[in-house]
Design a protein around this motif. Structure first.
Motif, PDB file in Angstrom:
ATOM      1  N   MET A 230      43.833  52.299  41.864  1.00 22.55           N
ATOM      2  CA  MET A 230      42.605  52.304  41.055  1.00 22.55           C
ATOM      3  C   MET A 230      41.878  53.638  41.184  1.00 22.55           C
ATOM      4  O   MET A 230      41.379  54.196  40.193  1.00 22.55           O
TER       5      MET A 230
ATOM      6  N   THR B  63      41.464  56.176  38.063  1.00 22.24           N
ATOM      7  CA  THR B  63      40.123  56.541  37.604  1.00 22.24           C
ATOM      8  C   THR B  63      39.947  58.051  37.538  1.00 22.24           C
ATOM      9  O   THR B  63      39.398  58.600  36.567  1.00 22.24           O
TER      10      THR B  63
ATOM     11  N   HIS C 166      42.028  55.610  27.772  1.00 17.82           N
ATOM     12  CA  HIS C 166      41.772  54.190  27.546  1.00 17.82           C
ATOM     13  C   HIS C 166      42.842  53.337  28.241  1.00 17.82           C
ATOM     14  O   HIS C 166      42.538  52.292  28.839  1.00 17.82           O
TER      15      HIS C 166
ATOM     16  N   HIS D 145      42.067  53.262  31.885  1.00 15.89           N
ATOM     17  CA  HIS D 145      40.955  52.368  32.197  1.00 15.89           C
ATOM     18  C   HIS D 145      41.387  50.911  32.148  1.00 15.89           C
ATOM     19  O   HIS D 145      40.964  50.093  32.977  1.00 15.89           O
ATOM     20  N   ALA D 146      42.242  50.573  31.177  1.00 16.33           N
ATOM     21  CA  ALA D 146      42.762  49.204  31.120  1.00 16.33           C
ATOM     22  C   ALA D 146      43.613  48.881  32.354  1.00 16.33           C
ATOM     23  O   ALA D 146      43.569  47.769  32.891  1.00 16.33           O
TER      24      ALA D 146
ATOM     25  N   VAL E 117      43.187  50.245  35.286  1.00 17.56           N
ATOM     26  CA  VAL E 117      42.256  50.069  36.400  1.00 17.56           C
ATOM     27  C   VAL E 117      41.668  48.666  36.382  1.00 17.56           C
ATOM     28  O   VAL E 117      41.539  47.996  37.418  1.00 17.56           O
ATOM     29  N   GLU E 118      41.313  48.195  35.199  1.00 20.64           N
ATOM     30  CA  GLU E 118      40.748  46.847  35.077  1.00 20.64           C
ATOM     31  C   GLU E 118      41.750  45.787  35.553  1.00 20.64           C
ATOM     32  O   GLU E 118      41.399  44.881  36.319  1.00 20.64           O
ATOM     33  N   GLN E 119      42.986  45.901  35.089  1.00 18.11           N
ATOM     34  CA  GLN E 119      43.999  44.912  35.487  1.00 18.11           C
ATOM     35  C   GLN E 119      44.286  44.980  36.976  1.00 18.11           C
ATOM     36  O   GLN E 119      44.436  43.951  37.651  1.00 18.11           O
ATOM     37  N   THR E 120      44.357  46.207  37.502  1.00 17.65           N
ATOM     38  CA  THR E 120      44.592  46.339  38.940  1.00 17.65           C
ATOM     39  C   THR E 120      43.444  45.731  39.731  1.00 17.65           C
ATOM     40  O   THR E 120      43.644  45.081  40.767  1.00 17.65           O
ATOM     41  N   GLY E 121      42.206  45.937  39.257  1.00 19.95           N
ATOM     42  CA  GLY E 121      41.060  45.332  39.924  1.00 19.95           C
ATOM     43  C   GLY E 121      41.131  43.819  39.919  1.00 19.95           C
ATOM     44  O   GLY E 121      40.826  43.165  40.928  1.00 19.95           O
ATOM     45  N   ARG E 122      41.521  43.241  38.784  1.00 20.85           N
ATOM     46  CA  ARG E 122      41.652  41.783  38.714  1.00 20.85           C
ATOM     47  C   ARG E 122      42.712  41.291  39.710  1.00 20.85           C
ATOM     48  O   ARG E 122      42.526  40.278  40.395  1.00 20.85           O
TER      49      ARG E 122
END
Length: 434
Positions: free
Chosen positions: A218, A222, A237, A240-241, A243-248
């Motif tokens: 992440m 970023t 983009h 960023h997507a 990063v979002e999936q990895t965070g989830r």
């Protein structure tokens, strides 16, 4: 105190047992005059002393559990007086041997004393009371029947004493067996708890590796997205997507970690939740996740794959994961090659992760965590995992630049029990798309 006797499958209190025996013995003694044949030995008429002596010869059984020796002596003395005053038949006489209820009551008292009494009391009964009682019966018996009375009384009381000691010994053996079974059960429960805690610690280490890797990705994604935001918005983009999936995914793993580390009380009524362990088949997805950070990664598998236990799958995955994580952290924008070689050497699987980034002693030191051995992450963690499978691990800078991680695993013999954990790969070669 409760005796081992049972009534209708339930333990009977000693007080109830003793009271019942006392009542039965008293009733039997009171009914004795009616049971004597009219033409038998003439006995003394029953009077108030008869009832007093019968009570003393039987009712002390009701308090035997509290004062065993005193109750026995009172009962024996009252029985002797009843015989001396001719209230009851002689133990041995012209009519033959007559073991009446008073003698049986004394024998029952001897039995209970042998069961309940302290060692000194039971030895006193065997060494003093029984011989004295037998001699007393011989003294009270008519001439010509004294030897028979002595032998009869001695055999009756010794048999009662021996049965009492045997019952006590069996009870002791049973209690000891129950104690051993309870101790074994406690030991097994303790071992089970220790195994659960050890397994939880192992799972926690595995989850730590997953979370640490995802967080590292992440951060790198970023940074990369910020750098290319102006010149390549679509690529930014995508990052960023990612990063979002990895965070989830990281949040999910953290929740699993909390479930694994919950206390016994919290998990007593809920099923255990262990995260699925990654296999070699998960390596392409791992490589794709690393490529999303901007790292150029080649993934190649050569040779005929064989079935592996789950532990080997996990070791290979963790070695590649940690090596790629170190490359992302320390090598910068570079080209990395991941190779799995099944047939380079018979009976061994070789895993190589090499990059073209900066090498040297400084980078080697940076890639080696300061944490102690067995921490479950970093190069030391990789070495521990590989050693657990009987393999070897070599890490270090490459000639001309770059860094390489090489693990050699001794493949287990195929006994039909290996858990493949995924499908076999044959001469697969992947390069980044585009």
């Amino acid at each position: 105190m409760r005796e081992a006797g049972a009534l209708a499958g339930r333990q009977v209190p000693a007080a109830v047992t003793d009271a019942a025996l006392a009542v039965l013995a008293a009733v039997a003694c009171l009914a004795l005059p009616e049971a004597i044949p009219p033409d038998g030995t003439p006995l003394r008429e029953t009077d108030q002393w008869w009832y007093v002596l019968v009570a003393l010869a039987t009712l002390p059984l009701a308090v035997h559990r509290m004062v065993p020796l005193a109750a026995l002596l009172v009962m024996a003395a009252a029985s002797g007086i009843l015989q001396r005053l001719s209230y009851i038949p002689q133990l041995a006489g012209p009519e033959g041997t007559s073991i009446g209820p008073t003698y049986l009551a004394v024998a029952i008292a001897v039995f209970l004393t042998a069961v309940r009494g302290a060692p000194r009391v039971t030895m006193f009964v065997a060494a003093v009371f029984i011989p004295v009682s037998a001699l007393t019966e011989a003294f009270l018996a008519p001439p010509g029947h004294r030897l028979a009375a002595l032998v009869t009384d001695a055999v009756l009381l010794l048999a009662a004493w021996a049965l009492g000691r045997l019952s006590r010994a069996r009870t002791a053996v049973r209690d000891e067996a129950m104690q051993r079974a309870a101790a074994l059960e406690r030991e097994q429960a303790a071992n089970a708890r220790a195994a659960v805690m050890q397994e939880r610690a192992r799972i926690a280490r595995e989850l730590h590796d997953i979370v640490a890797h995802n967080v590292s990705l992440m951060v790198v994604q970023t940074i990369a997205a910020d750098r290319i935001q102006d010149r390549s918005p679509d690529k930014a983009h995508e990052l960023h997507a990612a990063v979002e999936q990895t965070g989830r995914d990281t949040v999910t793993e953290l929740r699993r970690l909390l479930d694994v580390l919950r206390t016994d009380e919290e998990s007593e009524d809920t099923p255990s939740k262990e995260p699925p362990q990654p296999t070699i088949d998960a390596l392409p997805a791992l490589v794709d996740a690393v490529r999303a950070t901007g790292l150029d990664v080649d993934y190649e598998v050569s040779g005929a794959a064989v079935a592996l236990p789950a532990g080997f799958h996990l070791t290979v995955y963790r070695v590649v994961q940690e090596a790629l994580t170190n490359t992302v952290k320390h090598a910068g924008a570079t080209r990395t090659r991941v190779r799995l070689l099944w047939d380079e050497e018979p009976g061994r699987l070789h895993v190589r992760v090499c990059d073209d980034g900066p090498g040297g002693a400084a980078v080697d030191a940076a890639r080696t965590p300061v944490a102690g051995y067995g921490s479950g992450h970093g190069l030391l963690g990789m070495r521990e995992r590989v050693a657990a499978t009987g393999g070897t691990l070599h890490t270090g800078p490459r000639p001309g630049g770059g860094y390489c991680v090489h693990a050699g695993l001794d493949l287990p013999e195929d006994d039909g029990n290996a858990n493949d954990g995924g499908t076999a790969h044959h001469a697969v070669h992947q390069r980044p798309a585009g």
